[in-house]
Scaffold this motif. Sequence first.
Motif, mmCIF file in Angstrom:
data_model
loop_
_atom_site.group_PDB
_atom_site.id
_atom_site.type_symbol
_atom_site.label_atom_id
_atom_site.label_comp_id
_atom_site.label_asym_id
_atom_site.label_seq_id
_atom_site.Cartn_x
_atom_site.Cartn_y
_atom_site.Cartn_z
ATOM 1 N N GLY A 30 0.464 -1.128 0.027
ATOM 2 C CA GLY A 30 0.154 -0.180 -0.133
ATOM 3 C C GLY A 30 1.170 0.956 0.452
ATOM 4 O O GLY A 30 0.918 2.302 -0.838
ATOM 5 N N ILE A 31 2.135 1.581 0.832
ATOM 6 C CA ILE A 31 2.350 2.120 0.898
ATOM 7 C C ILE A 31 3.654 3.177 -0.046
ATOM 8 O O ILE A 31 3.056 3.880 -0.596
ATOM 9 C CB ILE A 31 3.717 2.018 2.194
ATOM 10 C CG1 ILE A 31 3.488 2.563 2.642
ATOM 11 C CG2 ILE A 31 5.592 2.888 1.867
ATOM 12 C CD1 ILE A 31 4.357 1.458 4.274
ATOM 13 N N PHE A 32 3.936 1.592 -1.004
ATOM 14 C CA PHE A 32 4.854 1.906 -2.798
ATOM 15 C C PHE A 32 3.394 1.983 -3.384
ATOM 16 O O PHE A 32 3.865 2.595 -4.741
ATOM 17 C CB PHE A 32 5.495 1.041 -2.857
ATOM 18 C CG PHE A 32 7.180 0.738 -1.749
ATOM 19 C CD1 PHE A 32 6.990 1.761 -2.677
ATOM 20 C CD2 PHE A 32 6.265 -0.157 -0.919
ATOM 21 C CE1 PHE A 32 9.132 1.801 -1.346
ATOM 22 C CE2 PHE A 32 8.047 0.009 0.442
ATOM 23 C CZ PHE A 32 8.677 0.687 -0.132
ATOM 24 N N LEU A 56 -7.070 -0.081 -7.290
ATOM 25 C CA LEU A 56 -7.317 -0.911 -6.814
ATOM 26 C C LEU A 56 -6.944 -1.333 -5.807
ATOM 27 O O LEU A 56 -6.954 -1.669 -4.701
ATOM 28 C CB LEU A 56 -7.888 -2.356 -7.646
ATOM 29 C CG LEU A 56 -8.215 -3.055 -7.125
ATOM 30 C CD1 LEU A 56 -9.706 -2.375 -7.140
ATOM 31 C CD2 LEU A 56 -8.902 -4.470 -8.155
ATOM 32 N N LEU A 57 -5.010 -1.455 -6.069
ATOM 33 C CA LEU A 57 -4.429 -2.040 -5.079
ATOM 34 C C LEU A 57 -4.286 -0.823 -3.833
ATOM 35 O O LEU A 57 -4.127 -1.949 -2.217
ATOM 36 C CB LEU A 57 -2.737 -2.159 -5.637
ATOM 37 C CG LEU A 57 -2.659 -3.170 -6.434
ATOM 38 C CD1 LEU A 57 -1.449 -4.403 -7.601
ATOM 39 C CD2 LEU A 57 -3.592 -4.616 -6.010
ATOM 40 N N ILE A 58 -4.374 -0.192 -3.562
ATOM 41 C CA ILE A 58 -4.327 1.144 -2.496
ATOM 42 C C ILE A 58 -5.653 0.619 -1.476
ATOM 43 O O ILE A 58 -5.718 0.210 -0.154
ATOM 44 C CB ILE A 58 -4.477 2.441 -3.709
ATOM 45 C CG1 ILE A 58 -3.348 3.144 -3.471
ATOM 46 C CG2 ILE A 58 -4.336 3.372 -1.457
ATOM 47 C CD1 ILE A 58 -2.787 4.206 -4.558
ATOM 48 N N LEU A 59 -6.976 0.670 -2.487
ATOM 49 C CA LEU A 59 -7.797 0.076 -1.747
ATOM 50 C C LEU A 59 -8.089 -1.265 -1.423
ATOM 51 O O LEU A 59 -8.095 -1.676 0.161
ATOM 52 C CB LEU A 59 -8.909 0.207 -2.671
ATOM 53 C CG LEU A 59 -10.680 -0.120 -2.018
ATOM 54 C CD1 LEU A 59 -10.581 0.283 -1.519
ATOM 55 C CD2 LEU A 59 -11.480 -0.318 -3.470
ATOM 56 N N TYR A 60 -6.744 -1.874 -1.725
ATOM 57 C CA TYR A 60 -6.768 -3.374 -1.078
ATOM 58 C C TYR A 60 -6.111 -3.185 0.040
ATOM 59 O O TYR A 60 -6.337 -4.209 1.261
ATOM 60 C CB TYR A 60 -6.173 -4.650 -1.930
ATOM 61 C CG TYR A 60 -6.647 -5.130 -3.346
ATOM 62 C CD1 TYR A 60 -8.069 -4.763 -3.749
ATOM 63 C CD2 TYR A 60 -6.229 -6.096 -4.238
ATOM 64 C CE1 TYR A 60 -8.736 -5.625 -4.505
ATOM 65 C CE2 TYR A 60 -6.899 -6.854 -4.925
ATOM 66 C CZ TYR A 60 -8.234 -6.733 -5.144
ATOM 67 O OH TYR A 60 -8.251 -7.491 -6.019
ATOM 68 N N SER A 61 -4.896 -2.683 0.543
ATOM 69 C CA SER A 61 -4.170 -2.562 1.430
ATOM 70 C C SER A 61 -4.899 -1.459 2.459
ATOM 71 O O SER A 61 -5.389 -1.907 3.692
ATOM 72 C CB SER A 61 -2.976 -1.667 1.148
ATOM 73 O OG SER A 61 -2.157 -2.091 -0.642
ATOM 74 N N ILE A 62 -5.785 -0.768 2.024
ATOM 75 C CA ILE A 62 -6.986 0.087 3.032
ATOM 76 C C ILE A 62 -7.986 -1.038 3.292
ATOM 77 O O ILE A 62 -7.706 -1.086 5.128
ATOM 78 C CB ILE A 62 -7.354 0.918 2.477
ATOM 79 C CG1 ILE A 62 -6.502 2.270 2.324
ATOM 80 C CG2 ILE A 62 -8.725 1.350 3.842
ATOM 81 C CD1 ILE A 62 -6.672 2.908 1.275
ATOM 82 N N ILE A 63 -8.417 -2.280 2.593
ATOM 83 C CA ILE A 63 -9.196 -3.081 3.247
ATOM 84 C C ILE A 63 -8.431 -3.695 4.363
ATOM 85 O O ILE A 63 -9.018 -4.097 6.091
ATOM 86 C CB ILE A 63 -10.463 -3.827 2.551
ATOM 87 C CG1 ILE A 63 -10.791 -2.579 1.330
ATOM 88 C CG2 ILE A 63 -11.116 -4.696 3.554
ATOM 89 C CD1 ILE A 63 -11.353 -3.152 0.107
ATOM 90 N N GLY A 64 -6.982 -4.914 4.035
ATOM 91 C CA GLY A 64 -6.543 -5.211 4.763
ATOM 92 C C GLY A 64 -6.046 -4.690 6.395
ATOM 93 O O GLY A 64 -6.049 -5.564 7.017
#
Length: 443
Positions: A228-230, A332-340
């Motif tokens: 998420g950071i990257f 979408l990958l940023i969203l994945y990180s936030i959800i996790g």
Amino acid sequence: MDDLILARSLFGTTMGFHIIFASLGVGLPLMILTAELLYQKTKDQHYAIMAKRWTKGQAVLLGVAIPTGTIAGTQLALLWPGFMEVIGKVMSLPFQIEIYAFFVEALFMSIYVYAADRLTPFMRIIAVTFVLIGAAASAVLITNVHAFQGTPTGFRLDNGEVVDVNPWAAFFNPSFFTTAGHVVVSAFMTGAFVIASISAFKMLKSKYNESVYRFHRKALLMSLIVGGIFSILTALNGHESAQLLHEYQPEKLAGAEGLFETTSHAPLAIGGFTDEETEEVKWAIEIPWALSFLAADSFDTVVKGLNDFPRDEWPPLFIHTLFNSMVGIGMLLILYSIIGFTWRKILKKDRFPTWLLLVFVTAGPLSMLGIEFGWIFACTGRQPWVIYHIQKTADVVTTSGSIAALFTLFLIVYLILGAAVIFVLTYYFKRHPVEKELPSEQS
């Protein structure tokens, strides 16, 4: 097919295959280093096991990255002799320095793989750090050639002859730092999300084995946070890349957004496809003024449209779809990180639902697709130029006439290498399941 199409197809296939291993070769060392640091801080054996197992995978991937990179270098000389004549005189510095970067990576990788258990904690971290530095430097130096192709400087052509060469000016071309940053942070992102995919998949298979589930849950959360950071850094860097396009390759930016007429307060087109006949992006969602702001941080920025350029210098208009796919995957990958992160750290949930784990399994393939789309966009969007406004791709392609046979042979090589990687990794980790390495009790 003519030689130009065959040569571009062959080299594109080679780079598309190589970039998988090159990206993971940069991204996995960061994950190994992160696990090592967490282990030294917490003394949690889970993180030591992660570092050890990921290192095995890194060693296999590096073994394939080396020959595919060598093939790519060879094909540059075979397929694009006119281009390499200029590169050899102007941009040889990155290739020369990259030899030392690879030496550092290989040396410390060998030390870490074969002697990690005999190293002090400090030296273990130092060894992995140098693996990471060497891998990232190799990626930056090779990608700098691509940066130079888009923003060439440090020489000029006089009647076809290369004159007034300044190698350091060419090396530090206008897009060097932005391109270098993009390749590194996107590789870090990809390495993290590939680990997230594997961890989520293993959690699905081990939901009734609490110790194994807990181990992979830690790996999943760590990789989602790093990824998420990257992902965010990749997005910020992408904004800088768009501003470089606005300044140095305006027709590429226009093609990416399907903008035909020069205008201020230009809208940003999301989705849809570019129709050349009607000169519009059909079925797109337009955000008013956003493209002008993206280009130069001002809503009244004038953005050049494709009609300001000769039609034979337009990039292929399908790059709009590539650009949207790349950006969409990143969001979408940023969203994945936030959800996790929310599910585990804020909601304090010990178990991830099956549907969410299935979503996380897609993270690795999506991040790799994002890398592929981005690479194709970067190279295809520069067409018809191999060196922007200096050399056209059609003018530097080989005339040997044996490209079709080479394409077939290399395609077979890639299929064999790909199958070998899958077989070796699957065989090793089946023979060495994580259950055998986990301590009997782990909090």
